[in-house]
Design an enzyme around this catalytic site. Sequence first.
Site, PDB file in Angstrom:
ATOM      1  N   ASP A  30      -8.851  24.638 -27.965  1.00 55.89           N
ATOM      2  CA  ASP A  30     -10.061  23.857 -27.705  1.00 55.89           C
ATOM      3  C   ASP A  30     -10.557  23.257 -29.031  1.00 55.89           C
ATOM      4  OD1 ASP A  30     -12.361  23.958 -25.199  1.00 55.89           O
ATOM      5  OD2 ASP A  30     -12.993  23.235 -27.170  1.00 55.89           O
ATOM      6  N   ASN A  86     -15.058  26.270 -15.393  1.00 56.64           N
ATOM      7  CA  ASN A  86     -16.304  25.581 -15.065  1.00 56.64           C
ATOM      8  C   ASN A  86     -15.995  24.592 -13.950  1.00 56.64           C
ATOM      9  OD1 ASN A  86     -17.682  26.928 -17.152  1.00 56.64           O
ATOM     10  ND2 ASN A  86     -17.006  25.427 -18.656  1.00 56.64           N
ATOM     11  N   GLN A  93     -18.914  21.720 -16.398  1.00 53.18           N
ATOM     12  CA  GLN A  93     -17.626  21.018 -16.538  1.00 53.18           C
ATOM     13  C   GLN A  93     -17.861  19.635 -17.132  1.00 53.18           C
ATOM     14  OE1 GLN A  93     -15.257  20.623 -12.921  1.00 53.18           O
ATOM     15  NE2 GLN A  93     -13.514  19.804 -14.068  1.00 53.18           N
ATOM     16  N   VAL A  95     -14.828  17.847 -18.566  1.00 51.54           N
ATOM     17  CA  VAL A  95     -13.557  17.109 -18.416  1.00 51.54           C
ATOM     18  C   VAL A  95     -13.068  17.357 -16.988  1.00 51.54           C
ATOM     19  CG1 VAL A  95     -11.194  16.810 -19.238  1.00 51.54           C
ATOM     20  CG2 VAL A  95     -13.015  17.367 -20.878  1.00 51.54           C
ATOM     21  N   HIS A  99      -8.967  22.976 -15.741  1.00 46.54           N
ATOM     22  CA  HIS A  99      -8.467  23.759 -16.880  1.00 46.54           C
ATOM     23  C   HIS A  99      -9.098  25.133 -16.865  1.00 46.54           C
ATOM     24  CE1 HIS A  99     -11.991  21.385 -17.999  1.00 46.54           C
ATOM     25  NE2 HIS A  99     -12.345  22.400 -18.789  1.00 46.54           N
ATOM     26  N   HIS A 101     -10.346  28.121 -19.317  1.00 49.79           N
ATOM     27  CA  HIS A 101     -10.652  28.491 -20.700  1.00 49.79           C
ATOM     28  C   HIS A 101     -10.152  29.921 -20.899  1.00 49.79           C
ATOM     29  CE1 HIS A 101     -13.726  25.282 -21.604  1.00 49.79           C
ATOM     30  NE2 HIS A 101     -13.787  25.267 -20.284  1.00 49.79           N
TER      31      HIS A 101
HETATM   32  P1  5GP Z   1     -15.319  21.958 -19.691  1.00 45.13           P
HETATM   33  O1  5GP Z   1     -16.682  21.748 -20.313  1.00 45.13           O
HETATM   34  O2  5GP Z   1     -14.903  20.757 -18.874  1.00 45.13           O
HETATM   35  O3  5GP Z   1     -15.173  23.254 -18.939  1.00 45.13           O
HETATM   36  O4  5GP Z   1     -14.314  22.101 -20.889  1.00 45.13           O
HETATM   37  C1  5GP Z   1     -13.816  21.007 -21.581  1.00 45.13           C
HETATM   38  C2  5GP Z   1     -13.379  21.525 -22.920  1.00 45.13           C
HETATM   39  O5  5GP Z   1     -12.561  20.551 -23.524  1.00 45.13           O
HETATM   40  C3  5GP Z   1     -14.524  21.802 -23.886  1.00 45.13           C
HETATM   41  O6  5GP Z   1     -14.527  23.176 -24.271  1.00 45.13           O
HETATM   42  C4  5GP Z   1     -14.259  20.878 -25.055  1.00 45.13           C
HETATM   43  O7  5GP Z   1     -14.548  21.459 -26.318  1.00 45.13           O
HETATM   44  C5  5GP Z   1     -12.777  20.582 -24.899  1.00 45.13           C
HETATM   45  N1  5GP Z   1     -12.384  19.278 -25.399  1.00 45.13           N
HETATM   46  C6  5GP Z   1     -13.041  18.097 -25.230  1.00 45.13           C
HETATM   47  N2  5GP Z   1     -12.366  17.087 -25.809  1.00 45.13           N
HETATM   48  C7  5GP Z   1     -11.262  17.645 -26.379  1.00 45.13           C
HETATM   49  C8  5GP Z   1     -10.172  17.097 -27.125  1.00 45.13           C
HETATM   50  O8  5GP Z   1     -10.076  15.896 -27.388  1.00 45.13           O
HETATM   51  N3  5GP Z   1      -9.229  17.978 -27.545  1.00 45.13           N
HETATM   52  C9  5GP Z   1      -9.296  19.319 -27.266  1.00 45.13           C
HETATM   53  N4  5GP Z   1      -8.308  20.091 -27.730  1.00 45.13           N
HETATM   54  N5  5GP Z   1     -10.312  19.861 -26.557  1.00 45.13           N
HETATM   55  C10 5GP Z   1     -11.275  19.040 -26.120  1.00 45.13           C
END
Ligand code: 5GP
Length: 113
Positions: A30, A86, A93, A95, A99, A101
Amino acid sequence: MTETLFDKIINKDIPADIIYEDEKSIVIKDINPQAPIHLLIIPKKTIPMLSSADEEDKEILGHLMLVAVKVSKILKLDNTFNIIINNGANAGQTVFHLHLHLLSGKSLSWLPA
Ligand code: 5GP
């Protein structure tokens, strides 16, 4: 369907620290880690969120869990990690490409704050 950020990482159009990859999934670090180990376990199939998965995704959902275990063994996490999904913007969430975590190296209170 529009390409997601994670599709771009899967296609190597944008860089990421890749920890593991197979034909159905990819595991990356992440970019904004919330624990000493914070990985994202991502299916190559674009499923926007867990609640949009259906019966035909059963196998890939199981696969992601087993990849989490495999990576935890590779990284010698001593069977000590948390898996978080999430689901939906109101649940944090950001993205919209499913996924998991995987967090380790930090004790999370239950429920995490
Ligand atoms: P969510 O909030 O959708 O559950 O998790 C998305 C995760 O993607 C977040 O923890 C965020 O830090 C990670 N993330 C967002 N953009 C990027 C990226 O460009 N590269 C990587 N490796 N992680 C990312």
